[in-house]
Design a protein around this motif. Structure first.
Motif, short mmCIF file in Angstrom:
data_model
loop_
_atom_site.label_atom_id
_atom_site.label_comp_id
_atom_site.label_asym_id
_atom_site.label_seq_id
_atom_site.Cartn_x
_atom_site.Cartn_y
_atom_site.Cartn_z
N VAL A 79 0.65 -1.06 0.04
CA VAL A 79 0.03 -0.07 0.09
C VAL A 79 0.70 1.17 0.07
CG1 VAL A 79 -1.77 1.11 1.16
CG2 VAL A 79 -1.86 -1.17 1.40
N VAL A 80 0.90 1.81 -1.11
CA VAL A 80 1.83 3.05 -1.28
C VAL A 80 1.09 4.42 -1.73
CG1 VAL A 80 3.86 4.16 -2.69
CG2 VAL A 80 3.59 1.79 -2.12
N GLU A 81 1.37 5.40 -0.83
CA GLU A 81 0.92 6.63 -1.02
C GLU A 81 1.71 7.47 -2.35
OE1 GLU A 81 0.80 8.99 2.55
OE2 GLU A 81 -0.74 7.83 3.47
N ASP A 82 1.03 8.15 -3.19
CA ASP A 82 1.58 8.84 -4.14
C ASP A 82 1.18 10.45 -4.50
OD1 ASP A 82 2.65 9.36 -6.84
OD2 ASP A 82 0.88 8.85 -7.87
N PRO A 83 1.83 10.99 -3.74
CA PRO A 83 1.73 12.56 -3.35
C PRO A 83 1.90 13.34 -4.66
CG PRO A 83 3.80 12.09 -2.60
CD PRO A 83 3.42 10.58 -2.91
N PHE A 84 1.02 14.53 -4.91
CA PHE A 84 1.04 15.18 -6.30
C PHE A 84 0.75 16.65 -5.59
CE2 PHE A 84 -3.07 13.43 -6.39
CZ PHE A 84 -3.91 14.57 -6.92
N SER A 91 -2.37 16.82 -2.74
CA SER A 91 -3.10 15.51 -2.46
C SER A 91 -2.42 14.03 -2.85
CB SER A 91 -4.27 15.71 -3.34
OG SER A 91 -5.22 14.65 -2.84
N LYS A 92 -3.12 13.13 -2.60
CA LYS A 92 -2.50 11.91 -2.79
C LYS A 92 -3.20 10.85 -3.50
CE LYS A 92 0.30 12.12 1.64
NZ LYS A 92 0.52 11.83 2.86
N ASN A 93 -2.58 10.21 -4.41
CA ASN A 93 -3.35 8.92 -4.74
C ASN A 93 -2.83 7.75 -3.90
OD1 ASN A 93 -3.96 10.23 -7.30
ND2 ASN A 93 -1.93 10.01 -8.08
N LEU A 94 -3.60 6.57 -4.06
CA LEU A 94 -3.32 5.40 -3.11
C LEU A 94 -3.13 4.22 -4.13
CD1 LEU A 94 -2.73 4.45 -0.15
CD2 LEU A 94 -5.17 3.52 -0.27
#
Length: 394
Positions: A79-84, A91-94
């Motif tokens: 499970v990785v957070e992908d910030p932008f 915000s973040k994608n997951l």
């Protein structure tokens, strides 16, 4: 979500693709979708309020989704957070990754956005979010030949910012492709409206942007329609993909498809997009279709579980057996579920069925003498067996 003024209502009736037939194991898993889970997911999503990208509610929703995966048993490394960031908004994608058994570096993406505007967005896109969560729960321990990425995007409503970030900075880095993507399956606004006749789903194909991926998208979308009729009670139509999180991938040349509600609710982007107005039964049916389709797209195990008649402690499914690493070099590890019996055998054959080696009750198999190539590894216990494709690469 998709703007009302640009919706192309060009739905066409679709028949079954003759090459696809019902696989009983796939149907059994599609039937594991529960109305209770879908309804609870929709209610909880709605209760989190308006989820404008960058807001506290948006961050709280990310945490809620993340906790769901933890409850399903996905590990922290999966499970990785992908910030932008866009403008002054962050915000973040997951991104949750389930590794494939044969093609660990080729991915089937199932995705949808969790940000909303104006209302709580229970249909747009709590419905897609709820379906993805149920697919992830059911497929968690099901072996799939291709790896799966379950992706929850933010920033969709403001202009596909989360998915654009992922396509431009994760899939590609400095213009170089880093992820090999088999296809992208997007779910956006599949909630329907309570009181409508909700018995059909739109399957979306690529007709815009790059033309080189259109034919493949059409084929995949026909397969999606067939899976829908095989594994759910829904009827299908074909329409065009547009204005959602698959589009940044389409621009990169990826093959895309998607689900979108057939009978429009017209509650999106309004205060009326609430739990009270969504149709949970429709979302339940969409989830069954999605579970069936994702098994087809990722080539899931087609083994039907053998269950012991013992009333004391039945045998658990062998479908959760792990065979790794894959590709393997000198040693192959066999990890069994907690079975009643500890007696098992492992046999490796070539693709013609010729036995290459066989071991009893060994969790580590020495394969150093086998040549490079593709083999079948069969694990057997009393009354049950499962076969995995493995690659030996030295």
């Amino acid at each position: 979500m998709k703007k009302l003024t640009t919706f192309l209502c060009t739905a066409l009736a679709v028949g079954n693709v003759s090459a696809q037939t019902l696989i009983q194991a796939y149907k059994n898993r599609a039937d594991q979708v529960t109305q209770t889970n879908i309804t609870n997911n929709l209610q909880q999503f709605s209760n989190l309020g308006i989820k404008t990208t960058g807001s506290v509610n948006n961050a709280n929703t990310l945490t809620w989704i993340k906790n769901k995966y933890t409850s399903f048993g996905y590990s922290a490394s999966q499970v990785v957070e992908d910030p932008f960031t866009f403008g002054s908004t962050s915000s973040k994608n997951l991104v949750i990754t389930k590794t494939g058994t044969v093609y660990p570096n080729k991915y089937v993406i199932i995705c949808g956005h969790y940000d909303t505007v104006t209302g709580p967005g229970t249909s747009d896109n709590g419905s897609g979010t709820s379906v993805i969560l149920e697919v992830a729960r059911i497929l968690k321990d099901v072996p799939t030949e291709y790896s799966i990425k379950f992706i929850h995007f933010s920033g969709e409503e403001q202009g596909l910012y989360g998915s654009s970030h992922y396509a431009n900075n994760v899939e590609f880095q400095s213009g170089v492709r880093k992820l090999d993507i088999k296809l992208v399956f997007n779910l956006d606004q599949v909630g329907g409206k309570i009181g409508n006749v909700n018995n059909k789903i739109i399957c979306e194909r690529d007709t815009a942007g790059q033309s080189g991926n259109n034919a493949a998208s059409n084929t995949i979308t026909q397969q999606l329609a067939t899976c829908t009729t095989l594994y759910s009670p829904l009827q299908t139509s074909i329409s065009n993909a547009y204005s959602s999180d698959y589009m940044p991938f389409e621009k990169k040349g990826d093959v895309i498809t998607g689900f979108y509600e057939y009978t429009r609710s017209y509650n999106e982007h309004t205060v009326n997009d609430t739990f009270a107005n969504v149709d949970p039964v429709y979302v339940f049916k969409v989830a069954k279709a999605a579970v069936g389709a994702m098994q087809h797209f990722s080539t899931a195990s087609s083994t039907v579980s053998a269950i012991s008649a013992s009333k004391e402690k039945p045998l658990q499914t062998l479908e959760s057996v792990k065979v790794y690493p894959n590709p393997a070099k000198d040693v192959l590890n066999i990890e069994l579920p907690d079975l009643r019996t500890k007696n098992f055998s492992v046999e490796i054959t070539d693709l013609a069925g010729l036995s290459m080696l066989k071991e009893d009750n060994k969790a580590q198999i020495n394969i150093s003498r086998l040549e490079n190539g593709v083999y079948l590894c069969t694990v057997k216990t009393e009354g049950s067996s499962v076969t995995r494709k493995i690659i030996i690469e030295k």
